[in-house]
Design a protein around this motif. Structure first.
Motif, PDB file in Angstrom:
ATOM      1  N   GLU A 137       2.402   1.879 -12.167  1.00  0.00           N
ATOM      2  CA  GLU A 137       3.002   2.757 -11.164  1.00  0.00           C
ATOM      3  C   GLU A 137       3.644   1.886 -10.091  1.00  0.00           C
ATOM      4  OE1 GLU A 137       1.627   6.182  -7.921  1.00  0.00           O
ATOM      5  OE2 GLU A 137       0.134   4.970  -8.971  1.00  0.00           O
ATOM      6  N   THR A 138       4.883   2.171  -9.747  1.00  0.00           N
ATOM      7  CA  THR A 138       5.578   1.411  -8.707  1.00  0.00           C
ATOM      8  C   THR A 138       5.630   2.236  -7.434  1.00  0.00           C
ATOM      9  OG1 THR A 138       6.915   0.208 -10.326  1.00  0.00           O
ATOM     10  CG2 THR A 138       7.715   0.259  -8.057  1.00  0.00           C
TER      11      THR A 138
ATOM     12  N   GLY B 243      -5.717   0.555 -10.730  1.00  0.00           N
ATOM     13  CA  GLY B 243      -5.427   0.490  -9.302  1.00  0.00           C
ATOM     14  C   GLY B 243      -5.120  -0.905  -8.790  1.00  0.00           C
ATOM     15  N   GLU B 244      -5.312  -1.921  -9.622  1.00  0.00           N
ATOM     16  CA  GLU B 244      -5.050  -3.299  -9.187  1.00  0.00           C
ATOM     17  C   GLU B 244      -3.552  -3.517  -8.978  1.00  0.00           C
ATOM     18  OE1 GLU B 244      -5.501  -7.860 -10.963  1.00  0.00           O
ATOM     19  OE2 GLU B 244      -6.748  -6.227 -11.758  1.00  0.00           O
TER      20      GLU B 244
ATOM     21  N   GLY C 220       3.517  -2.153   1.813  1.00  0.00           N
ATOM     22  CA  GLY C 220       2.322  -2.112   0.990  1.00  0.00           C
ATOM     23  C   GLY C 220       2.599  -1.671  -0.427  1.00  0.00           C
ATOM     24  N   GLY C 221       3.889  -1.581  -0.781  1.00  0.00           N
ATOM     25  CA  GLY C 221       4.245  -1.152  -2.127  1.00  0.00           C
ATOM     26  C   GLY C 221       4.181  -2.290  -3.121  1.00  0.00           C
ATOM     27  N   GLY C 222       4.590  -1.972  -4.354  1.00  0.00           N
ATOM     28  CA  GLY C 222       4.551  -2.941  -5.439  1.00  0.00           C
ATOM     29  C   GLY C 222       4.223  -2.232  -6.739  1.00  0.00           C
TER      30      GLY C 222
ATOM     31  N   SER D  86       3.799 -10.012  -7.073  1.00  0.00           N
ATOM     32  CA  SER D  86       5.185  -9.611  -6.831  1.00  0.00           C
ATOM     33  C   SER D  86       6.036  -9.939  -8.047  1.00  0.00           C
ATOM     34  CB  SER D  86       5.736 -10.339  -5.608  1.00  0.00           C
ATOM     35  OG  SER D  86       5.891 -11.724  -5.898  1.00  0.00           O
ATOM     36  N   GLU D  87       7.181  -9.271  -8.157  1.00  0.00           N
ATOM     37  CA  GLU D  87       8.049  -9.498  -9.315  1.00  0.00           C
ATOM     38  C   GLU D  87       8.431 -10.961  -9.451  1.00  0.00           C
ATOM     39  OE1 GLU D  87      11.394  -6.896  -9.201  1.00  0.00           O
ATOM     40  OE2 GLU D  87      10.219  -5.116  -9.755  1.00  0.00           O
ATOM     41  N   ALA D  88       8.766 -11.602  -8.342  1.00  0.00           N
ATOM     42  CA  ALA D  88       9.160 -13.016  -8.399  1.00  0.00           C
ATOM     43  C   ALA D  88       7.996 -13.889  -8.858  1.00  0.00           C
ATOM     44  CB  ALA D  88       9.661 -13.473  -7.030  1.00  0.00           C
TER      45      ALA D  88
END
Length: 238
Positions: free
Chosen positions: A71-72, A37-38, A77-79, A42-44
Motif C-alpha cells: 500500500e502506498t 504494516g512494515e 510519513g508516507g511511503g 524509500s524507493e531510492a
C-alpha cells in the motif's frame, strides 16, 4: 539487519528484473519476513539495495499493489507499506497443481539446498546465528494454530540458511519456502506429525550448535525427503 533480511534486500538477478523484484518481495511478505504494516525503505534506498533502477522498482511496486501486497501512502510519513495477504490459500487446491514427479524433483532440489545450508551453518555459524533457531523452536512448542506453525517452520529453515553465511543459499531457501513450504504442513495437522517435525528441527539445531556438519546435513535432507514422500502420497490420493 539480520542475515535473512539482508538476503531479501540483496541485488536481484540481471534477467527479468521487474518480475524478480516483485517475486523477491512477495515471497518475503508471504513468509512473514516482511511484517504486515512494515514500511519499506524509500524507493531510492530500496532500488540501491536490490541493484535495480528506480523505474524498475516502481514497476515492481505497481505489480505488488495490484496484488494487494503493498500500500502506498502519500504525504508526510508516507511511503510503501506491507500488506499481508487477506485470504488464506487453499493448500489442497494448490497441491493439485503439482504432478507427483514434479513434487519429487522439487523435493530433490529442496533437500540439496537444505542439506548444504545446514552443513555450512554447522561449520560457519556464530552463537548469534544459532540463537534464532532455538528461539523459533521455543515459539513452535507454544504455537497452537496450524497457520502459526507453518510460518515458524518456514522461518526456522530460513534461519538455518542464514546461519550458513550464504546470501545465495538464503535467497534460494526463501524461494523454496514460498513455493512448497506451506504444502509440506498438509499432513502435519495432527499431534503426532507436529511432534515428529519438532524433533527433526531440534536435531538440526543441535547439530548446528555442536558444529557437526555431517549430522546437520543428513538430518536436514532426511527431514525434507520424508516430508516430500508424504506429500506425494497426499497428492496421489486426491
Amino acid at each position: 539487519m539480520d542475515t535473512a533480511r539482508r538476503a531479501v534486500f540483496s541485488p536481484v538477478d540481471s534477467t527479468a528484473r521487474v518480475d524478480a523484484v516483485a517475486r523477491r518481495l512477495s515471497d518475503a511478505i508471504a513468509l512473514g519476513l516482511l511484517a504486515d504494516g512494515e514500511q519499506l525503505p524509500s524507493e531510492a534506498e530500496l532500488a540501491a539495495l536490490l541493484g535495480v533502477s528506480t523505474v524498475t522498482l516502481r514497476e515492481a511496486l505497481v505489480a505488488l499493489r495490484q496484488q494487494g501486497l503493498v500500500e502506498t501512502r502519500r504525504g508526510r510519513g508516507g511511503g510503501s507499506f506491507v500488506r499481508s495477504p487477506a485470504e488464506a490459500v487453499d493448500l489442497g487446491v494448490r497441491l493439485r497443481t503439482f504432478a507427483a514427479d514434479e513434487l519429487r524433483d522439487l523435493g530433490d532440489h529442496y533437500a540439496a539446498i537444505a542439506g548444504t545450508a545446514a552443513r555450512l551453518a554447522a561449520r560457519r555459524s556464530l552463537p548469534g546465528d544459532v540463537s534464532p533457531l532455538f528461539r523459533s523452536l521455543e515459539e513452535m512448542s507454544r504455537a497452537r494454530s496450524a497457520a502459526q506453525l507453518r510460518m515458524l517452520d518456514g522461518r526456522f529453515h530460513i534461519e538455518v540458511a542464514a546461519a550458513s553465511q550464504s546470501a545465495r543459499l538464503t535467497r534460494e531457501e526463501i524461494r523454496l519456502q514460498a513455493d512448497i513450504g506451506p504444502l509440506i504442513w498438509l499432513d502435519h495437522e495432527h499431534h503426532k506429525g507436529r511432534t515428529r517435525v519438532y524433533a527433526q528441527h531440534r536435531a538440526i539445531a543441535d547439530a548446528v550448535q555442536r558444529g557437526d556438519a555431517g549430522q546437520a546435513r543428513d538430518v536436514a535432507e532426511r527431514h525434507v525427503l520424508e516430508a516430500i514422500e508424504r506429500l506425494i502420497e497426499l497428492r496421489l490420493a486426491l
